[in-house]
Design a protein around this motif. Structure first.
Motif, short mmCIF file in Angstrom:
data_model
loop_
_atom_site.label_atom_id
_atom_site.label_comp_id
_atom_site.label_asym_id
_atom_site.label_seq_id
_atom_site.Cartn_x
_atom_site.Cartn_y
_atom_site.Cartn_z
N ASN A 179 0.81 -1.21 0.00
CA ASN A 179 0.00 0.00 0.00
C ASN A 179 0.85 1.26 0.00
O ASN A 179 2.05 1.24 0.33
CB ASN A 179 -0.96 0.00 1.19
CG ASN A 179 -0.24 -0.05 2.52
OD1 ASN A 179 0.26 0.97 3.01
ND2 ASN A 179 -0.18 -1.23 3.13
N TYR A 180 0.21 2.36 -0.40
CA TYR A 180 0.89 3.65 -0.50
C TYR A 180 -0.02 4.74 0.07
O TYR A 180 -1.23 4.75 -0.18
CB TYR A 180 1.22 3.97 -1.96
CG TYR A 180 1.99 5.25 -2.14
CD1 TYR A 180 3.36 5.31 -1.90
CD2 TYR A 180 1.34 6.41 -2.55
CE1 TYR A 180 4.08 6.48 -2.06
CE2 TYR A 180 2.05 7.60 -2.72
CZ TYR A 180 3.42 7.62 -2.47
OH TYR A 180 4.12 8.79 -2.62
N ASN A 181 0.59 5.65 0.83
CA ASN A 181 -0.14 6.72 1.51
C ASN A 181 -0.28 7.92 0.58
O ASN A 181 0.69 8.64 0.34
CB ASN A 181 0.61 7.11 2.78
CG ASN A 181 -0.27 7.88 3.74
OD1 ASN A 181 -1.48 7.99 3.54
ND2 ASN A 181 0.33 8.44 4.76
N THR B 192 -5.63 8.91 3.62
CA THR B 192 -6.06 8.06 2.51
C THR B 192 -4.91 7.22 1.99
O THR B 192 -3.83 7.74 1.70
CB THR B 192 -6.62 8.91 1.35
OG1 THR B 192 -7.70 9.72 1.83
CG2 THR B 192 -7.14 8.01 0.23
N ARG B 193 -5.15 5.91 1.89
CA ARG B 193 -4.18 4.98 1.32
C ARG B 193 -4.83 4.20 0.19
O ARG B 193 -6.04 3.96 0.19
CB ARG B 193 -3.67 3.99 2.38
CG ARG B 193 -2.61 4.54 3.29
CD ARG B 193 -2.05 3.48 4.23
NE ARG B 193 -0.97 4.00 5.05
CZ ARG B 193 0.31 3.93 4.73
NH1 ARG B 193 0.67 3.33 3.61
NH2 ARG B 193 1.24 4.42 5.51
N VAL B 194 -4.01 3.79 -0.75
CA VAL B 194 -4.44 2.85 -1.78
C VAL B 194 -3.51 1.65 -1.72
O VAL B 194 -2.34 1.76 -1.31
CB VAL B 194 -4.42 3.49 -3.18
CG1 VAL B 194 -5.44 4.59 -3.29
CG2 VAL B 194 -3.02 4.01 -3.52
N GLY B 195 -4.02 0.50 -2.11
CA GLY B 195 -3.18 -0.69 -2.02
C GLY B 195 -3.73 -1.85 -2.84
O GLY B 195 -4.84 -1.79 -3.40
N SER C 270 -7.75 -4.77 -5.10
CA SER C 270 -7.22 -3.43 -4.94
C SER C 270 -8.18 -2.69 -4.01
O SER C 270 -9.37 -3.00 -3.96
CB SER C 270 -7.10 -2.71 -6.28
OG SER C 270 -8.36 -2.63 -6.91
N TYR C 271 -7.68 -1.72 -3.27
CA TYR C 271 -8.55 -1.06 -2.30
C TYR C 271 -8.19 0.41 -2.10
O TYR C 271 -7.07 0.85 -2.39
CB TYR C 271 -8.52 -1.79 -0.95
CG TYR C 271 -7.20 -1.77 -0.22
CD1 TYR C 271 -6.85 -0.70 0.59
CD2 TYR C 271 -6.31 -2.83 -0.32
CE1 TYR C 271 -5.64 -0.68 1.28
CE2 TYR C 271 -5.10 -2.84 0.36
CZ TYR C 271 -4.77 -1.75 1.16
OH TYR C 271 -3.57 -1.74 1.83
N VAL C 272 -9.19 1.12 -1.60
CA VAL C 272 -9.01 2.49 -1.14
C VAL C 272 -9.34 2.50 0.35
O VAL C 272 -10.38 1.95 0.77
CB VAL C 272 -9.93 3.47 -1.89
CG1 VAL C 272 -9.77 4.88 -1.31
CG2 VAL C 272 -9.61 3.47 -3.38
N GLN C 273 -8.47 3.08 1.15
CA GLN C 273 -8.65 3.09 2.60
C GLN C 273 -8.74 4.53 3.11
O GLN C 273 -7.93 5.38 2.74
CB GLN C 273 -7.47 2.39 3.27
CG GLN C 273 -7.46 2.49 4.79
CD GLN C 273 -6.23 1.85 5.38
OE1 GLN C 273 -6.05 0.63 5.28
NE2 GLN C 273 -5.35 2.63 6.01
N ARG C 274 -9.71 4.77 3.95
CA ARG C 274 -9.90 6.09 4.57
C ARG C 274 -9.90 5.92 6.08
O ARG C 274 -10.61 5.08 6.63
CB ARG C 274 -11.22 6.70 4.12
CG ARG C 274 -11.48 8.10 4.66
CD ARG C 274 -10.58 9.13 4.02
NE ARG C 274 -10.92 10.49 4.49
CZ ARG C 274 -10.23 11.57 4.15
NH1 ARG C 274 -9.19 11.46 3.33
NH2 ARG C 274 -10.59 12.76 4.59
N ILE D 144 -9.98 4.24 13.25
CA ILE D 144 -10.86 3.39 12.45
C ILE D 144 -10.46 3.51 10.99
O ILE D 144 -10.37 4.61 10.44
CB ILE D 144 -12.34 3.78 12.62
CG1 ILE D 144 -12.74 3.76 14.10
CG2 ILE D 144 -13.23 2.84 11.81
CD1 ILE D 144 -12.67 2.39 14.74
N LEU D 145 -10.23 2.36 10.36
CA LEU D 145 -9.89 2.32 8.94
C LEU D 145 -11.06 1.71 8.18
O LEU D 145 -11.54 0.62 8.52
CB LEU D 145 -8.64 1.48 8.70
CG LEU D 145 -7.40 1.80 9.56
CD1 LEU D 145 -6.25 0.88 9.18
CD2 LEU D 145 -7.00 3.25 9.39
N LEU D 146 -11.52 2.40 7.14
CA LEU D 146 -12.61 1.92 6.30
C LEU D 146 -12.05 1.61 4.92
O LEU D 146 -11.42 2.48 4.30
CB LEU D 146 -13.72 2.97 6.21
CG LEU D 146 -14.32 3.43 7.55
CD1 LEU D 146 -15.33 4.54 7.32
CD2 LEU D 146 -14.94 2.26 8.29
#
Length: 305
Positions: free
Chosen positions: A188-190, A195-198, A229-233, A240-242
């Protein structure tokens, strides 16, 4: 008191099989695949998954941490064309110790009993026993690796899995790799502070005894892999990570007579496998998954000390 507590909290880090400075104490996810047809059939099915995980580490002293982990997962799918949906459940208890052997070396030693079946007429025959032993080397705050072995009894016999772990985080903390092979890996990358994507993959391997017409006659062997693949907020002060995940799932559910077993399984190598396969449900589909994680950030505590 606070200054004494913070070093003890950092002793929990070896439990993560790497050098990362956080613990995911609780997680929950729900996923659903698109409908797919059975091989050589016009009948369709989809697969619904649910999983929740809770970790309770207790610091005993500077060397030992008692670990308790409860994991529950379920599948909802048709195993046979033109049949009712089957519900497959697994409840896993993981208890043991994380041991600080030296400045760089630590160990993780767990007893892993589980109850796996369709939970119809559940009995002691649905209980399986396993164990895990893992040695981990932490070079610094940004790099670590480990190796070990996992073994468990299953409905089809004994399973043994060699394990390799790896963790890397870039000096600016934006890029991260976390792997527990062959079970899962995450890169993953910040993008921003929140916000992260991975991309990740998660391997599933389990067996379940199933009931048909109130009789235990068969068991299901599941070996599946999810590529996502995901988007994390992050919200609530990054506690809390969504995650919203989209990907492709390679699902393999094989049904065998309950009295037929193999001698030993090591990863994908099956020794003494003379079983008669009744049916194979291979459903390779796109998936959508939602995930929520409660993360305890030890790095934040360190910065405040």
């Amino acid at each position: 008191m606070k200054k004494k507590l913070i070093p003890l909290l950092f002793l929990i880090l070896p439990f993560l099989c790497s050098a990362q400075e956080y613990i995911d104490l609780f997680s929950i996810n729900y996923g659903k695949s698109q409908k797919t047809t059975f091989e050589n059939s016009s009948f369709e099915t989809d697969i619904t998954t649910f999983q929740t995980n809770l970790i309770l580490p207790i610091v005993l002293n500077e060397k030992y941490i008692a670990l308790t982990n409860v994991n529950f997962s379920s599948y909802n799918l048709q195993l046979f064309p033109d049949s009712d949906n089957n519900h497959l459940y697994s409840t896993n208890l993981r208890v043991g110790l994380s041991v600080n052997h030296s400045e760089h070396w630590s160990g993780l030693y767990l007893f892993l009993p589980k109850v796996a079946s369709d939970y119809i007429n559940i009995s002691t025959e649905d209980i399986y026993l396993g164990g895990l032993a893992l040695l981990k080397y932490k070079r610094n705050e940004n790099f670590g690796y480990g190796f070990g072995i996992y073994s468990s009894s299953e409905a089809y016999g004994m399973s043994v899995v060699p394990i390799v772990t790896f963790y890397y985080r870039s000096p600016n903390k934006r890029f991260e790799i976390n792997a527990f092979m062959p079970n899962d890996a995450d890169i993953n990358y910040n993008l921003t502070d929140k916000t992260r994507v991975g991309v990740d993959f998660l391997g599933h391997g389990n067996s379940y005894k199933v009931t048909t017409d109130n009789v235990r006659a068969n068991y299901v062997e599941n070996n599946s892999i999810d590529f996502s693949s995901y988007v994390q907020r992050s919200v609530l002060d990054k506690k809390i990570l969504l995650r919203l995940k989209m990907g492709y799932s390679l699902n393999d559910f094989r049904v065998y007579p309950i009295d037929q077993k193999l001698d030993l399984q090591i990863l994908v190598l099956r020794l003494g496998d003379n079983r008669t396969q009744l049916i194979q449900n291979t459903s390779n589909t796109f998936l959508l998954k939602m995930e929520a994680i409660y993360r305890f950030d030890l790095g934040t505590l360190k910065n405040k000390s």
